[in-house]
Design a protein around this motif. Structure first.
Motif, PDB file in Angstrom:
ATOM      1  N   UNK A  30      37.318 -12.657  23.610  1.00 35.80           N
ATOM      2  CA  UNK A  30      37.342 -13.020  25.020  1.00 35.80           C
ATOM      3  C   UNK A  30      38.466 -12.365  25.806  1.00 35.80           C
ATOM      4  N   UNK A  31      39.433 -11.742  25.128  1.00 36.73           N
ATOM      5  CA  UNK A  31      40.612 -11.253  25.839  1.00 36.73           C
ATOM      6  C   UNK A  31      40.506  -9.821  26.309  1.00 36.73           C
ATOM      7  N   UNK A  32      40.457  -9.639  27.617  1.00 40.30           N
ATOM      8  CA  UNK A  32      40.643  -8.332  28.238  1.00 40.30           C
ATOM      9  C   UNK A  32      39.596  -7.291  27.917  1.00 40.30           C
ATOM     10  N   UNK A  33      38.392  -7.679  27.606  1.00 48.16           N
ATOM     11  CA  UNK A  33      37.361  -6.701  27.302  1.00 48.16           C
ATOM     12  C   UNK A  33      37.030  -5.911  28.555  1.00 48.16           C
ATOM     13  N   UNK A  34      37.065  -4.579  28.473  1.00 46.67           N
ATOM     14  CA  UNK A  34      36.733  -3.735  29.597  1.00 46.67           C
ATOM     15  C   UNK A  34      37.888  -3.543  30.565  1.00 46.67           C
ATOM     16  N   UNK A  35      39.015  -4.232  30.362  1.00 48.17           N
ATOM     17  CA  UNK A  35      40.162  -4.108  31.243  1.00 48.17           C
ATOM     18  C   UNK A  35      41.147  -3.101  30.682  1.00 48.17           C
ATOM     19  N   UNK A  36      41.991  -2.566  31.585  1.00 48.48           N
ATOM     20  CA  UNK A  36      43.010  -1.610  31.155  1.00 48.48           C
ATOM     21  C   UNK A  36      44.112  -2.334  30.397  1.00 48.48           C
ATOM     22  N   UNK A  37      44.723  -1.632  29.470  1.00 49.89           N
ATOM     23  CA  UNK A  37      45.848  -2.156  28.712  1.00 49.89           C
ATOM     24  C   UNK A  37      46.992  -1.153  28.804  1.00 49.89           C
ATOM     25  N   UNK A  38      48.183  -1.602  28.422  1.00 48.36           N
ATOM     26  CA  UNK A  38      49.370  -0.764  28.533  1.00 48.36           C
ATOM     27  C   UNK A  38      50.118  -0.742  27.203  1.00 48.36           C
ATOM     28  N   UNK A  39      50.583   0.447  26.827  1.00 45.97           N
ATOM     29  CA  UNK A  39      51.364   0.635  25.612  1.00 45.97           C
ATOM     30  C   UNK A  39      52.579   1.457  25.984  1.00 45.97           C
ATOM     31  N   UNK A  40      53.783   1.013  25.573  1.00 46.52           N
ATOM     32  CA  UNK A  40      55.017   1.652  26.018  1.00 46.52           C
ATOM     33  C   UNK A  40      55.893   2.055  24.834  1.00 46.52           C
ATOM     34  N   UNK A  41      56.522   3.248  24.953  1.00 48.36           N
ATOM     35  CA  UNK A  41      57.450   3.737  23.925  1.00 48.36           C
ATOM     36  C   UNK A  41      58.703   4.274  24.621  1.00 48.36           C
ATOM     37  N   UNK A  42      59.865   4.152  23.944  1.00 51.55           N
ATOM     38  CA  UNK A  42      61.127   4.548  24.546  1.00 51.55           C
ATOM     39  C   UNK A  42      62.029   5.270  23.553  1.00 51.55           C
ATOM     40  N   UNK A  43      62.798   6.228  24.045  1.00 53.75           N
ATOM     41  CA  UNK A  43      63.845   6.886  23.252  1.00 53.75           C
ATOM     42  C   UNK A  43      64.978   7.241  24.204  1.00 53.75           C
ATOM     43  N   UNK A  44      66.179   7.480  23.675  1.00 55.00           N
ATOM     44  CA  UNK A  44      67.321   7.716  24.550  1.00 55.00           C
ATOM     45  C   UNK A  44      68.339   8.659  23.921  1.00 55.00           C
ATOM     46  N   UNK A  45      69.184   9.205  24.786  1.00 59.85           N
ATOM     47  CA  UNK A  45      70.311  10.044  24.373  1.00 59.85           C
ATOM     48  C   UNK A  45      71.586   9.299  24.746  1.00 59.85           C
ATOM     49  N   UNK A  46      72.478   9.119  23.790  1.00 62.32           N
ATOM     50  CA  UNK A  46      73.716   8.384  24.034  1.00 62.32           C
ATOM     51  C   UNK A  46      74.649   9.173  24.947  1.00 62.32           C
ATOM     52  N   UNK A  47      75.586   8.462  25.554  1.00 56.83           N
ATOM     53  CA  UNK A  47      76.564   9.070  26.457  1.00 56.83           C
ATOM     54  C   UNK A  47      77.377  10.132  25.726  1.00 56.83           C
ATOM     55  N   UNK A  48      77.424  11.334  26.322  1.00 63.05           N
ATOM     56  CA  UNK A  48      78.194  12.437  25.753  1.00 63.05           C
ATOM     57  C   UNK A  48      78.492  13.462  26.840  1.00 63.05           C
ATOM     58  N   UNK A  49      79.516  14.314  26.594  1.00 60.67           N
ATOM     59  CA  UNK A  49      79.902  15.287  27.619  1.00 60.67           C
ATOM     60  C   UNK A  49      78.787  16.287  27.898  1.00 60.67           C
ATOM     61  N   UNK A  50      78.598  16.604  29.174  1.00 60.38           N
ATOM     62  CA  UNK A  50      77.699  17.699  29.534  1.00 60.38           C
ATOM     63  C   UNK A  50      78.439  19.010  29.269  1.00 60.38           C
ATOM     64  N   UNK A  51      77.716  20.074  28.989  1.00 64.67           N
ATOM     65  CA  UNK A  51      76.270  20.193  29.029  1.00 64.67           C
ATOM     66  C   UNK A  51      75.687  19.917  27.640  1.00 64.67           C
ATOM     67  N   UNK A  52      74.596  19.133  27.602  1.00 58.85           N
ATOM     68  CA  UNK A  52      73.968  18.893  26.309  1.00 58.85           C
ATOM     69  C   UNK A  52      72.478  19.168  26.377  1.00 58.85           C
ATOM     70  N   UNK A  53      71.927  19.447  25.181  1.00 61.52           N
ATOM     71  CA  UNK A  53      70.512  19.793  25.019  1.00 61.52           C
ATOM     72  C   UNK A  53      70.005  19.039  23.798  1.00 61.52           C
ATOM     73  N   UNK A  54      69.139  18.048  24.013  1.00 60.41           N
ATOM     74  CA  UNK A  54      68.664  17.190  22.940  1.00 60.41           C
ATOM     75  C   UNK A  54      67.134  17.167  22.901  1.00 60.41           C
ATOM     76  N   UNK A  55      66.591  16.495  21.890  1.00 62.11           N
ATOM     77  CA  UNK A  55      65.144  16.317  21.767  1.00 62.11           C
ATOM     78  C   UNK A  55      64.839  14.853  21.502  1.00 62.11           C
ATOM     79  N   UNK A  56      63.952  14.280  22.314  1.00 63.58           N
ATOM     80  CA  UNK A  56      63.537  12.898  22.128  1.00 63.58           C
ATOM     81  C   UNK A  56      62.170  12.861  21.444  1.00 63.58           C
ATOM     82  N   UNK A  57      61.936  11.810  20.664  1.00 69.55           N
ATOM     83  CA  UNK A  57      60.671  11.662  19.942  1.00 69.55           C
ATOM     84  C   UNK A  57      59.922  10.436  20.468  1.00 69.55           C
ATOM     85  N   UNK A  58      58.708  10.661  20.949  1.00 69.94           N
ATOM     86  CA  UNK A  58      57.881   9.595  21.505  1.00 69.94           C
ATOM     87  C   UNK A  58      56.564   9.516  20.730  1.00 69.94           C
TER      88      UNK A  58
END
Length: 224
Positions: free
Chosen positions: A19-47
């Motif tokens: 009975x729940x949400x058939x035919x309705x849109x759903x949402x899925x969320x993922x997050x990644x981050x880079x910790x505080x560090x001096x610029x200039x930096x070049x990193x890669x995030x994985x989602x």
């Protein structure tokens, strides 16, 4: 009692599926981050990619939250007073695997100060200079894409690697003869949200769920 509890649990799960949400849109969320560090930096995030077994992917929302922290100093070398503006700033850019732009933010912490004529000493203090610590600024932006190429790129098993770059843009203005010094650190957080239509529940499962829920209700009525 244990048998009844198990029955209720099973029926609750089945009812949610049926009975729940058939035919309705759903949402899925993922997050990644880079910790505080001096610029200039070049990193890669994985989602994590969108698992196609969940349903049909409709659109993807990319949100980039950036923050700049640090300190700023100046010394006015002019023979006259001046109003000095110090911008502690970073440019943070989230990219696709091919290096093309996804989202960009410009976190900024700005200071305006009145400086006297050069006092003869370059010490970032006195009447012609100043030092500002613990500065902080934030910026956030997001875009939503339903482009078929993006949907394909982010669909599948495993995860996708997204390059992210932070460049320091700190600067000072206001005097013709000016010395500035900055310590520019930056951090970033990326959130990817998948808007999708869940896989439809088979008709047979609808009937089974309806029958079981009805049977459970009948048993409850008899016991009462």
């Amino acid at each position: 009692m244990r048998k009844f509890a198990l029955t209720v649990t099973c029926l609750s799960v089945l009812s949610a599926l049926v009975f729940g949400g058939v035919g309705n849109a759903a949402m899925l969320s993922f997050m990644d981050e880079v910790a505080l560090q001096p610029t200039n930096w070049d990193e890669t995030l994985s989602i994590s990619k969108f698992n196609p077994s969940l349903g049909t992917l409709n659109s993807i929302k990319y949100t980039l939250d950036g923050r700049v922290e640090g300190s700023a100093k100046y010394e006015n070398l002019d023979a006259s007073a001046a109003t000095i503006t110090l911008d502690l700033e970073a440019q943070i850019t989230l990219q696709k695997p091919d290096g093309s732009l996804l989202v960009q933010v410009f976190p900024l912490a700005q200071v305006n100060d009145n400086a006297g004529a050069f006092d003869g000493t370059i010490d970032f203090g006195g009447t012609s200079g100043a030092t500002f610590d613990n500065l902080m600024g934030e910026d956030s932006d997001s875009i939503t894409s339903s482009n078929i190429l993006d949907l394909i790129l982010f669909t599948g098993e495993g995860s996708i690697d997204l390059p992210i770059v932070a460049v320091g843009l700190s600067s000072g203005t206001g005097a013709g003869n000016l010395i500035t010094q900055f310590k520019t650190d930056a951090l970033a957080k990326v959130t990817v949200e998948y808007d999708y239509t869940p896989v439809p529940i088979p008709a047979g499962l609808w009937l089974l769920g309806t029958g079981l829920v009805g049977l459970w209700g009948l048993k409850r009525k008899k016991r009462v």
